[in-house]
Design a protein around this motif. Sequence first.
Motif, PDB file in Angstrom:
ATOM      1  N   ILE A 248      19.737  45.425  52.133  1.00  0.00           N
ATOM      2  CA  ILE A 248      20.667  44.769  53.060  1.00  0.00           C
ATOM      3  C   ILE A 248      19.861  44.242  54.247  1.00  0.00           C
ATOM      4  CG2 ILE A 248      22.641  45.072  54.600  1.00  0.00           C
ATOM      5  CD1 ILE A 248      23.701  47.196  52.754  1.00  0.00           C
ATOM      6  N   LEU A 249      19.850  42.957  54.389  1.00  0.00           N
ATOM      7  CA  LEU A 249      19.176  42.329  55.525  1.00  0.00           C
ATOM      8  C   LEU A 249      20.152  42.210  56.692  1.00  0.00           C
ATOM      9  CD1 LEU A 249      17.328  39.440  53.655  1.00  0.00           C
ATOM     10  CD2 LEU A 249      16.511  41.742  54.122  1.00  0.00           C
ATOM     11  N   ARG A 250      19.612  42.237  57.882  1.00  0.00           N
ATOM     12  CA  ARG A 250      20.461  42.107  59.063  1.00  0.00           C
ATOM     13  C   ARG A 250      20.128  40.819  59.794  1.00  0.00           C
ATOM     14  NH1 ARG A 250      20.366  45.798  63.250  1.00  0.00           N
ATOM     15  NH2 ARG A 250      18.417  46.772  62.637  1.00  0.00           N
ATOM     16  N   PHE A 251      21.178  40.093  60.131  1.00  0.00           N
ATOM     17  CA  PHE A 251      21.042  38.849  60.881  1.00  0.00           C
ATOM     18  C   PHE A 251      21.099  39.195  62.364  1.00  0.00           C
ATOM     19  CE2 PHE A 251      23.537  35.131  62.665  1.00  0.00           C
ATOM     20  CZ  PHE A 251      22.417  34.336  62.830  1.00  0.00           C
ATOM     21  N   VAL A 252      19.959  39.068  63.037  1.00  0.00           N
ATOM     22  CA  VAL A 252      19.881  39.455  64.447  1.00  0.00           C
ATOM     23  C   VAL A 252      19.098  38.410  65.221  1.00  0.00           C
ATOM     24  CG1 VAL A 252      20.046  41.925  63.986  1.00  0.00           C
ATOM     25  CG2 VAL A 252      17.815  40.833  64.038  1.00  0.00           C
ATOM     26  N   VAL A 253      19.183  38.524  66.533  1.00  0.00           N
ATOM     27  CA  VAL A 253      18.457  37.624  67.423  1.00  0.00           C
ATOM     28  C   VAL A 253      17.078  38.205  67.690  1.00  0.00           C
ATOM     29  CG1 VAL A 253      18.414  36.603  69.719  1.00  0.00           C
ATOM     30  CG2 VAL A 253      20.573  36.790  68.477  1.00  0.00           C
ATOM     31  N   LYS A 254      16.056  37.378  67.518  1.00  0.00           N
ATOM     32  CA  LYS A 254      14.685  37.842  67.747  1.00  0.00           C
ATOM     33  C   LYS A 254      14.214  37.541  69.161  1.00  0.00           C
ATOM     34  CE  LYS A 254      10.037  37.705  65.731  1.00  0.00           C
ATOM     35  NZ  LYS A 254       9.181  37.147  64.665  1.00  0.00           N
ATOM     36  N   PHE A 255      14.492  36.348  69.637  1.00  0.00           N
ATOM     37  CA  PHE A 255      14.035  35.937  70.960  1.00  0.00           C
ATOM     38  C   PHE A 255      15.228  35.528  71.814  1.00  0.00           C
ATOM     39  CE2 PHE A 255      10.468  34.722  68.123  1.00  0.00           C
ATOM     40  CZ  PHE A 255       9.518  35.596  68.625  1.00  0.00           C
ATOM     41  N   PHE A 256      15.210  35.959  73.075  1.00  0.00           N
ATOM     42  CA  PHE A 256      16.216  35.532  74.037  1.00  0.00           C
ATOM     43  C   PHE A 256      15.582  34.526  74.998  1.00  0.00           C
ATOM     44  CE2 PHE A 256      17.911  39.554  72.626  1.00  0.00           C
ATOM     45  CZ  PHE A 256      19.272  39.311  72.552  1.00  0.00           C
ATOM     46  N   PRO A 257      16.216  33.377  75.209  1.00  0.00           N
ATOM     47  CA  PRO A 257      15.643  32.404  76.147  1.00  0.00           C
ATOM     48  C   PRO A 257      15.779  32.905  77.581  1.00  0.00           C
ATOM     49  CG  PRO A 257      17.810  31.688  75.457  1.00  0.00           C
ATOM     50  CD  PRO A 257      17.491  32.906  74.640  1.00  0.00           C
ATOM     51  N   PRO A 258      14.837  32.540  78.450  1.00  0.00           N
ATOM     52  CA  PRO A 258      14.937  32.972  79.851  1.00  0.00           C
ATOM     53  C   PRO A 258      16.141  32.359  80.556  1.00  0.00           C
ATOM     54  CG  PRO A 258      13.169  31.364  79.569  1.00  0.00           C
ATOM     55  CD  PRO A 258      13.623  31.739  78.198  1.00  0.00           C
ATOM     56  N   ASP A 259      16.579  31.207  80.077  1.00  0.00           N
ATOM     57  CA  ASP A 259      17.728  30.529  80.677  1.00  0.00           C
ATOM     58  C   ASP A 259      18.763  30.294  79.583  1.00  0.00           C
ATOM     59  OD1 ASP A 259      19.543  29.043  82.036  1.00  0.00           O
ATOM     60  OD2 ASP A 259      18.227  27.322  82.400  1.00  0.00           O
TER      61      ASP A 259
ATOM     62  N   LEU B   1      26.865  33.887  69.076  1.00  0.00           N
ATOM     63  CA  LEU B   1      26.047  34.848  68.334  1.00  0.00           C
ATOM     64  C   LEU B   1      25.142  35.640  69.270  1.00  0.00           C
ATOM     65  CD1 LEU B   1      25.096  32.654  65.237  1.00  0.00           C
ATOM     66  CD2 LEU B   1      26.776  34.494  65.333  1.00  0.00           C
ATOM     67  N   PHE B   2      24.583  34.979  70.271  1.00  0.00           N
ATOM     68  CA  PHE B   2      23.763  35.697  71.248  1.00  0.00           C
ATOM     69  C   PHE B   2      24.608  36.717  72.011  1.00  0.00           C
ATOM     70  CE2 PHE B   2      20.460  32.867  70.218  1.00  0.00           C
ATOM     71  CZ  PHE B   2      19.295  33.247  70.861  1.00  0.00           C
ATOM     72  N   ALA B   3      25.858  36.337  72.326  1.00  0.00           N
ATOM     73  CA  ALA B   3      26.739  37.277  73.020  1.00  0.00           C
ATOM     74  C   ALA B   3      27.033  38.497  72.153  1.00  0.00           C
ATOM     75  CB  ALA B   3      28.038  36.569  73.419  1.00  0.00           C
TER      76      ALA B   3
ATOM     77  N   CYS C 219      22.580  48.643  81.457  1.00  0.00           N
ATOM     78  CA  CYS C 219      22.995  47.894  82.644  1.00  0.00           C
ATOM     79  C   CYS C 219      23.728  48.847  83.570  1.00  0.00           C
ATOM     80  CB  CYS C 219      23.882  46.716  82.262  1.00  0.00           C
ATOM     81  SG  CYS C 219      25.463  47.167  81.535  1.00  0.00           S
ATOM     82  N   ASN C 220      23.852  48.460  84.839  1.00  0.00           N
ATOM     83  CA  ASN C 220      24.528  49.331  85.796  1.00  0.00           C
ATOM     84  C   ASN C 220      26.029  49.327  85.569  1.00  0.00           C
ATOM     85  OD1 ASN C 220      25.588  46.981  87.095  1.00  0.00           O
ATOM     86  ND2 ASN C 220      23.636  46.759  88.200  1.00  0.00           N
ATOM     87  N   GLU C 221      26.732  50.221  86.273  1.00  0.00           N
ATOM     88  CA  GLU C 221      28.164  50.392  86.018  1.00  0.00           C
ATOM     89  C   GLU C 221      28.966  49.146  86.378  1.00  0.00           C
ATOM     90  OE1 GLU C 221      29.540  53.876  87.968  1.00  0.00           O
ATOM     91  OE2 GLU C 221      28.442  55.264  86.675  1.00  0.00           O
ATOM     92  N   SER C 222      28.602  48.482  87.465  1.00  0.00           N
ATOM     93  CA  SER C 222      29.370  47.304  87.879  1.00  0.00           C
ATOM     94  C   SER C 222      29.233  46.173  86.856  1.00  0.00           C
ATOM     95  CB  SER C 222      28.903  46.824  89.260  1.00  0.00           C
ATOM     96  OG  SER C 222      27.522  46.481  89.226  1.00  0.00           O
ATOM     97  N   SER C 223      28.010  45.985  86.332  1.00  0.00           N
ATOM     98  CA  SER C 223      27.817  44.958  85.313  1.00  0.00           C
ATOM     99  C   SER C 223      28.554  45.318  84.031  1.00  0.00           C
ATOM    100  CB  SER C 223      26.322  44.766  85.021  1.00  0.00           C
ATOM    101  OG  SER C 223      25.638  44.304  86.163  1.00  0.00           O
ATOM    102  N   ALA C 224      28.524  46.613  83.680  1.00  0.00           N
ATOM    103  CA  ALA C 224      29.224  47.046  82.473  1.00  0.00           C
ATOM    104  C   ALA C 224      30.727  46.816  82.597  1.00  0.00           C
ATOM    105  CB  ALA C 224      28.932  48.528  82.206  1.00  0.00           C
ATOM    106  N   ALA C 225      31.281  47.119  83.776  1.00  0.00           N
ATOM    107  CA  ALA C 225      32.714  46.902  83.986  1.00  0.00           C
ATOM    108  C   ALA C 225      33.070  45.423  83.877  1.00  0.00           C
ATOM    109  CB  ALA C 225      33.127  47.453  85.352  1.00  0.00           C
ATOM    110  N   LEU C 226      32.207  44.568  84.421  1.00  0.00           N
ATOM    111  CA  LEU C 226      32.455  43.128  84.344  1.00  0.00           C
ATOM    112  C   LEU C 226      32.417  42.634  82.897  1.00  0.00           C
ATOM    113  CD1 LEU C 226      32.876  40.437  85.809  1.00  0.00           C
ATOM    114  CD2 LEU C 226      30.384  40.238  85.973  1.00  0.00           C
ATOM    115  N   LEU C 227      31.425  43.122  82.129  1.00  0.00           N
ATOM    116  CA  LEU C 227      31.318  42.711  80.734  1.00  0.00           C
ATOM    117  C   LEU C 227      32.532  43.163  79.930  1.00  0.00           C
ATOM    118  CD1 LEU C 227      27.535  43.458  80.055  1.00  0.00           C
ATOM    119  CD2 LEU C 227      28.627  41.208  80.123  1.00  0.00           C
ATOM    120  N   VAL C 228      32.965  44.404  80.168  1.00  0.00           N
ATOM    121  CA  VAL C 228      34.130  44.918  79.444  1.00  0.00           C
ATOM    122  C   VAL C 228      35.370  44.095  79.776  1.00  0.00           C
ATOM    123  CG1 VAL C 228      35.697  46.880  79.226  1.00  0.00           C
ATOM    124  CG2 VAL C 228      33.227  47.252  79.182  1.00  0.00           C
ATOM    125  N   SER C 229      35.514  43.706  81.051  1.00  0.00           N
ATOM    126  CA  SER C 229      36.684  42.905  81.427  1.00  0.00           C
ATOM    127  C   SER C 229      36.685  41.562  80.710  1.00  0.00           C
ATOM    128  CB  SER C 229      36.704  42.690  82.945  1.00  0.00           C
ATOM    129  OG  SER C 229      35.646  41.838  83.362  1.00  0.00           O
TER     130      SER C 229
END
Length: 726
Positions: A94-105, A117-119, A133-143
Amino acid sequence: MVEPEERPSVAGQRLGAPESMGISTLEPGQQPPTMPPGRQVSIRVQMLDDTQEVFEVSVRHSLLSNLFISLHFDVWLDLLKPILKQIRRPKNTILRFVVKFFPPDHTQLLEELTRYLFALQIKHDLACGRLTCNESSAALLVSHIVQCKTFKIFYQSPQHSESLSAGQVMVNGQKQSLNLGQSPDGRHPSPLTSPLLTDAGFIRTDDEDEVRRKRFPTDKAYFIAKELLTTERTYLKDLEVITVSFQKSVEKDEAMPDSLRNLIFASFEPVYKFHETFLKDVEQRLAQWEGRSNAHIKGDYQRIGDVMLKNIQGLKLLTAHLQKHSEALLELERMCRSSRKLEGLCRDFELQKVCYLPLNIFFLRPLHRLMHYKQILERLCKHYPPTHDDFRDSRAALADVSEMVVQLHGTLIKMENFQKLLELKKDLIGIDNLALPGREFIRLGCLSKLSGKGLQQRMFFLFNDVLMYTSRGMTASNQFKVHGQLPLYGMTIRESEDEWGVPHSFTLFGQRQSVVVAASSASEMEKWVEDIKMAIELADKCNGPSAEILSSSFTDSSKSLTESSADQESDDDLSTSQTSLERQTPHRGNTTVHVCWHRNTSVSMVDFSVALENQLSGNLLRKFKNSNGWQKLWVVFTNFSLFFYKTHQDEYPLASLPLLGYSITIPSESENIHKDYVFKLHFKSHVYYFRSESEYTFERWMEVIRSATCSSSHIRSLSRKEPHVY
């Protein structure tokens, strides 16, 4: 991960060939090796949303040539090497489709699907602890996550009612737990049908089309109301060109007098604010109509006439402001003639991407919008039977807007002619004061002029008093230089194909000279002859030729108007005789005049008016001749062109497609489109396919595009002189 190829385009550029601009795991210029096909093997790939897909691939080919994706299994696989050399037992792997490189921007990710897909990858890495990530960033992402895959289902019984949000759902009368992103039947949706992609993405499946047809209303009145919504969005953006963008440019410079500034913006800002509210009313009603709002439970909102009636009555109170817009355009032109600084400000603003049309056209947009409302209400009243609940309000709204159109129609006709004269003045050199009082533009286009050198292509401009002929100058400004002009007073016209042996030719006999010209086709000749005869009759009914016109038109008043002097000027001379006006004018290679020159056609003033008054906008799916996928775009039709955006929120178009010379047809069976509501645009080797969402929108796009591709004679203007009152 290799991003799917996209056809990028810039403002003002026609749609071209595919070109990759995305993030890639390949080095620049690196290509996968060419290998002979081998036996097929099934490869199982786990996607980022935890679904598994099976691909049939050749074991002797590289992964890149098979899947165009990046995969890893304990270690990263090499995209350029054959699969069998890296996976010994592909059936059990079973192969996994994943992101290898993240762009700086993240803005480097051009495709909506790629960003999605990156998200998913980031979400997965956060969930398993690979990223922190810190709690405030995590809360924002969850929202954000909760606000994106959240929905509510209302279940009501005689005993009780309850609202269930994401996490709980009623299935067959029983409560069942539901994870975020999971459908009630327990299946995970594919990334290709994510909300991000369906709202602004570029791939739509047939299943998705079917779901959409079942979910949204199919009544013709709904699609008429939706046309009101889409065109109102475009109209508000056009108003912002004046009230926001142009005002900012004016505020940076003191070139515009306060009196003119107040005249322009004091008359436009109340109209803009009114239509902001109007658009919100229409958006709310469409949401209720589609069932996207709980308000549909309380009443019948599958109607639009009441919304139109309320806002048309409010718009009538702004009639004084609408009348000021033509005054503002006249005053702006007068000020530009006396102030080079103000003229330069307007010229520089027209070079900005947001000003996708000539600036003075935006001053006419409120008057054009009245015509749009009238057309929409006419279609609505024609669709409704007199007994329909919405017929009475629609009919009343039509009567109100028709009254406004009658009141302002004369102003619109005059201002459209004035705007066209101002626009043509920018395309011509060798003539002053083109926009003279009483002068009316009738037709422009290509004709071949017979001279001692044979047939030479010339651009002709027909007005109600004179016929001018020009050649395109070989200069940076790409303007047309006037060779001569023929007063219409006392002119006669005669077909002369047999006399000269030139197809579609006719002779113009003036008081000073005669000119033999030939059209590109019989239909083109018919339109020219008909309009010239009509213009001659108008000139003969006047008090004779105007000495002021003939003496002041040419920059060099001593230049002879005889045929011989015009012919002695060669095309090479055009590149050396640059006037001050020519040096000041920026590059003008994509105007309607230039399109007519390159495509050897003509257009009349009636065509210009129809192309501006028949504006249409909305989402279309576009496909190129040699491509497989469909790309979702926001498309605006106006001024003989299609303008392409990614979404309706974009500030300026990514590309444009001038339609003059194009043909619009329905694809044949041999083209293997096999989709509903598809029309085809083609000019020589250029072919584009477009898909609309319904039969109504398909017919509307066909109608407005035909109005831009099929020129008409000036006689049709008689039907525009007397608008109907309801």
